[in-house]
Design an enzyme around this catalytic site. Structure first.
Site, PDB file in Angstrom:
ATOM      1  N   LYS A  34       6.614  -0.795 -11.325  1.00  0.00           N
ATOM      2  CA  LYS A  34       5.982   0.262 -10.533  1.00  0.00           C
ATOM      3  C   LYS A  34       6.529   1.580 -11.083  1.00  0.00           C
ATOM      4  O   LYS A  34       7.568   2.075 -10.649  1.00  0.00           O
ATOM      5  CB  LYS A  34       6.344   0.039  -9.062  1.00  0.00           C
ATOM      6  CG  LYS A  34       5.438   0.753  -8.088  1.00  0.00           C
ATOM      7  CD  LYS A  34       5.647   0.207  -6.683  1.00  0.00           C
ATOM      8  CE  LYS A  34       5.182   1.194  -5.623  1.00  0.00           C
ATOM      9  NZ  LYS A  34       3.777   1.556  -5.670  1.00  0.00           N
TER      10      LYS A  34
HETATM   11  N1  PMP Z   1      -1.246  -2.080  -6.582  1.00  0.00           N
HETATM   12  C1  PMP Z   1      -0.822  -0.819  -6.773  1.00  0.00           C
HETATM   13  C2  PMP Z   1      -1.319  -0.061  -7.941  1.00  0.00           C
HETATM   14  C3  PMP Z   1       0.061  -0.241  -5.864  1.00  0.00           C
HETATM   15  O1  PMP Z   1       0.495   1.011  -6.038  1.00  0.00           O
HETATM   16  C4  PMP Z   1       0.491  -0.977  -4.735  1.00  0.00           C
HETATM   17  C5  PMP Z   1       1.423  -0.345  -3.733  1.00  0.00           C
HETATM   18  N2  PMP Z   1       2.769  -0.541  -4.059  1.00  0.00           N
HETATM   19  C6  PMP Z   1       0.025  -2.284  -4.586  1.00  0.00           C
HETATM   20  C7  PMP Z   1      -0.848  -2.807  -5.536  1.00  0.00           C
HETATM   21  C8  PMP Z   1       0.464  -3.142  -3.440  1.00  0.00           C
HETATM   22  O2  PMP Z   1       1.813  -3.492  -3.582  1.00  0.00           O
HETATM   23  P1  PMP Z   1       2.758  -3.779  -2.319  1.00  0.00           P
HETATM   24  O3  PMP Z   1       2.020  -4.739  -1.460  1.00  0.00           O
HETATM   25  O4  PMP Z   1       3.985  -4.354  -2.900  1.00  0.00           O
HETATM   26  O5  PMP Z   1       2.981  -2.471  -1.653  1.00  0.00           O
END
Ligand code: PMP
Length: 306
Positions: free
Chosen positions: A157
């Protein structure tokens, strides 16, 4: 954004207004940072709990490892710091934002600067609006593509990668939609600008596999487990944009977006144009889990007293 009292910065709590960096901070120029979004909820027994804290902090550490960015704090120390921030700000419910970034030193893409780490928290309601959570949102397939797996570090991320999300989200919102859906470089559905995506067809949930350029969402992992526990079959498989048009249901998940139904894509109504039964059951199962109302998912909660 609502100001809180304290932000954790490089190992200690500082006043919100004092959590500052120099304008020549490396990450500000090149996007070399990794971050998390984590939510804490009030639970049934009066205490609060951070949802899947350990998994989020581990993903932050993994993201830093992928970028070869030394992380000066352990997963344990950062997990404790997250709770410390919530307690110091007396926040029973909040969104937590840990960020590790390439700090001040020299500039240039080859620079190796010390990593700085901050953890902020603030109250954040429904990311795609309360109405969106209740009635579903309208989405549009983006003219921007999710970056190829050899361009985007898909298991990380990374701050800089969010320019792609911002371009897609802005385009969709300026065109009158609530959110963008990005396709991969082969034209298959990947994910939202900040959410994983799912369709429901004939009682089965389909979502792109983790070999697609999608973040390994922690909400994705949670809702797939809840769905299987509810007896709903799950298939991780690529699908085309028109498969969404003829789906019975469509929804997105993310820490910020939680479980958000999608009622329309590219001006085509999805199913009956309202959240369907599988989405509703999953949404309520998810909220029961985060609020400590379902003992099956207790392990996902890190309790604290605000
Ligand atoms: N895809 C992207 C591009 C994101 O930014 C997020 C948010 N973190 C998610 C998917 C979902 O991830 P999570 O459920 O871990 O927040």
């Amino acid at each position: 954004m609502m100001k809180a009292d304290k932000i954790w910065m490089d190992g200690k709590l500082v006043a919100w207004d004092q959590a500052q960096v120099h304008v020549l901070t490396h990450a500000l120029h090149y996007g070399l940072g990794v971050f998390e979004g984590i939510r804490a909820y009030k639970t049934a027994d009066g205490r609060s709990a951070v949802f899947r804290l350990r998994e989020h902090v581990q993903r932050l550490a993994d993201s830093a490892h992928i970028l070869m960015m030394p992380l000066p704090f352990s997963v344990e120390a950062l997990s404790e710091a997250c709770v410390e921030v919530l307690k110091a700000n007396r926040m029973p419910e909040a969104y937590l934002r840990p960020l590790a970034f390439s700090g001040y030193g020299t500039l240039g893409v080859g620079a190796q600067n010390p990593t700085q780490v901050v953890i902020a928290a603030w109250p954040w309601g429904a990311y795609l609006s309360d109405e969106g959570l209740a009635k579903g949102i309208r989405a549009k397939v983006s003219s921007f593509t999710r970056m190829h797996v050899n361009v985007n570090m898909v298991r990380a991320k990374v701050s800089g990668q969010y320019v792609n999300s911002i371009l897609a989200n802005r385009e969709a919102v300026l065109a009158g939609y609530d959110e963008a859906i990005l396709l991969d470089t082969d034209g298959y559905v990947a994910e939202g600008s900040g959410e994983n995506i799912y369709i429901v067809k004939d009682g089965t949930i389909f979502t792109p596999p983790l070999s697609s350029p999608v973040l390994a969402g922690i909400t994705r992992d949670s809702v797939l487990r809840i769905a299987r526990d509810q007896g709903v079959p799950v298939v991780e498989q690529k699908f085309t944009r028109d498969t969404m048009y003829i789906a019975d249901e469509l929804f997105m998940t993310g820490t910020a977006a939680e479980v958000t139904p999608v009622r329309e894509v590219d001006n085509r109504r999805i199913g009956k144009g309202e959240p369907g039964p599988v989405t509703r059951a999953l949404q309520s199962g998810f909220f029961r889990a985060v609020k400590g109302e379902d003992p099956k998912y207790r392990d996902w909660l890190s309790f604290y007293q605000a």
